[in-house]
Design an enzyme around this catalytic site. Structure first.
Site, PDB file in Angstrom:
ATOM      1  N   PRO A  90       0.817  -1.217   0.000  1.00 37.50           N
ATOM      2  CA  PRO A  90       0.000   0.000   0.000  1.00 37.50           C
ATOM      3  C   PRO A  90       0.849   1.264   0.000  1.00 37.50           C
ATOM      4  O   PRO A  90       0.342   2.359  -0.239  1.00 37.50           O
ATOM      5  CB  PRO A  90      -0.826  -0.120   1.293  1.00 37.50           C
ATOM      6  N   ARG A 155      -2.065  -9.696 -20.581  1.00 38.08           N
ATOM      7  CA  ARG A 155      -2.972  -9.464 -21.698  1.00 38.08           C
ATOM      8  C   ARG A 155      -2.347  -8.576 -22.775  1.00 38.08           C
ATOM      9  O   ARG A 155      -2.842  -8.507 -23.897  1.00 38.08           O
ATOM     10  CB  ARG A 155      -4.292  -8.858 -21.208  1.00 38.08           C
ATOM     11  N   ASP A 170      -7.944   0.148 -25.094  1.00 37.76           N
ATOM     12  CA  ASP A 170      -8.436   0.031 -23.727  1.00 37.76           C
ATOM     13  C   ASP A 170      -8.438   1.377 -23.012  1.00 37.76           C
ATOM     14  O   ASP A 170      -7.696   2.293 -23.374  1.00 37.76           O
ATOM     15  CB  ASP A 170      -7.544  -0.921 -22.918  1.00 37.76           C
TER      16      ASP A 170
END
Length: 250
Positions: A90, A155, A170
């Site tokens: 984080p 991908r 995209d």
């Protein structure tokens, strides 16, 4: 072929994810190979522990450096080039599409998935090359974050998607959110597809998609437009969008 190694205390979490859908097909095509290793196997203490109490006191447990350093050394054995070593955290910088595109050009990636309160600071300081966060929230471990990043990277590998132009158009690929999509039927319960998409005029359709991509970004993620080098046409459209927003009743 890209090689992706994953260091996790819960390797079983990846079994389904890496073997189905695009990630599984990418491996079948030979575009990528995966290996998941439990870094607990590299601990040298008699209790088989990978964590310990933090120096100076405080809540929670901290991952010790030894198991992870030794695990990475084993994965790099015999390698001439140094792979990118990615820590899910984080505290890392926000992971963006541009990062996925950059990492998709690498030959080998090693993901480190953490647990407990955090890492011994020597891990991010001296072992990893990249530290990424997928959002301003905290999860119980780094596995889900690693899965998300791996999916976005794989991908983009050549030949993985059935249509290679899909990745190019995209959301975020050009800094904007993607335009709306429609499919058959053209009229569903009185909700109609925009006429322009049925016109067959590819030039006008491309312009409509560009405009709607900009509109969607303006409405949903205006932060993405900050610092963008706007085209003249984009400036005109943004002026139009702002006027339309001002006219909307509260």
């Amino acid at each position: 072929m890209m090689k992706i190694d994953i260091l996790s205390l819960f390797p079983e979490m990846f079994e389904g994810v890496l073997n189905v859908s695009i990630l599984g097909k990418a491996a079948e095509k030979g575009a990528v190979s995966y290996a998941v290793t439990n870094f607990r196997d590299f601990t040298t203490n008699k209790h088989n522990k990978v964590d310990d109490y933090p120096f100076g006191g405080g809540a929670g447990m901290v991952l010790m450096p030894q198991p992870l350093f030794d695990a990475v050394d084993a994965l790099r054995a015999g390698e001439y080039s140094k792979p990118r070593i990615i820590l899910t955290s984080p505290q890392g910088k926000p992971f963006k599409q541009q990062d996925a595109e950059m990492l998709s050009k690498e030959d080998k990636l090693i993901f480190i998935c953490g647990h407990y309160e955090g890492f011994d600071e020597r891990i991010p300081e001296h072992l990893v090359t990249d530290e990424y966060s997928i959002g301003d929230f905290v999860m119980t471990g780094g596995e889900l974050a690693a899965m998300a990043m791996i999916d976005s990277i794989v991908r983009l590998l050549p030949g993985v998607l059935g249509n290679d132009t899909s990745a190019v158009t995209d959301s975020f690929s050009d800094g904007l959110l993607e335009h709306p999509h429609y499919t058959r039927p053209a009229d569903f319960r009185g909700m109609k597809v925009p006429d322009i998409l049925l016109s067959g005029n590819h030039e006008r359709i491309a312009e409509w998609r560009w405009k709607e991509s900009l509109r969607r970004t303006f409405e949903r993620r205006p932060d993405l437009l900050e610092g963008r080098d706007l085209a003249v046409q984009e400036k005109k459209w943004l002026t139009q969008f702002r006027k339309e927003t001002e006219k909307k009743p509260e």
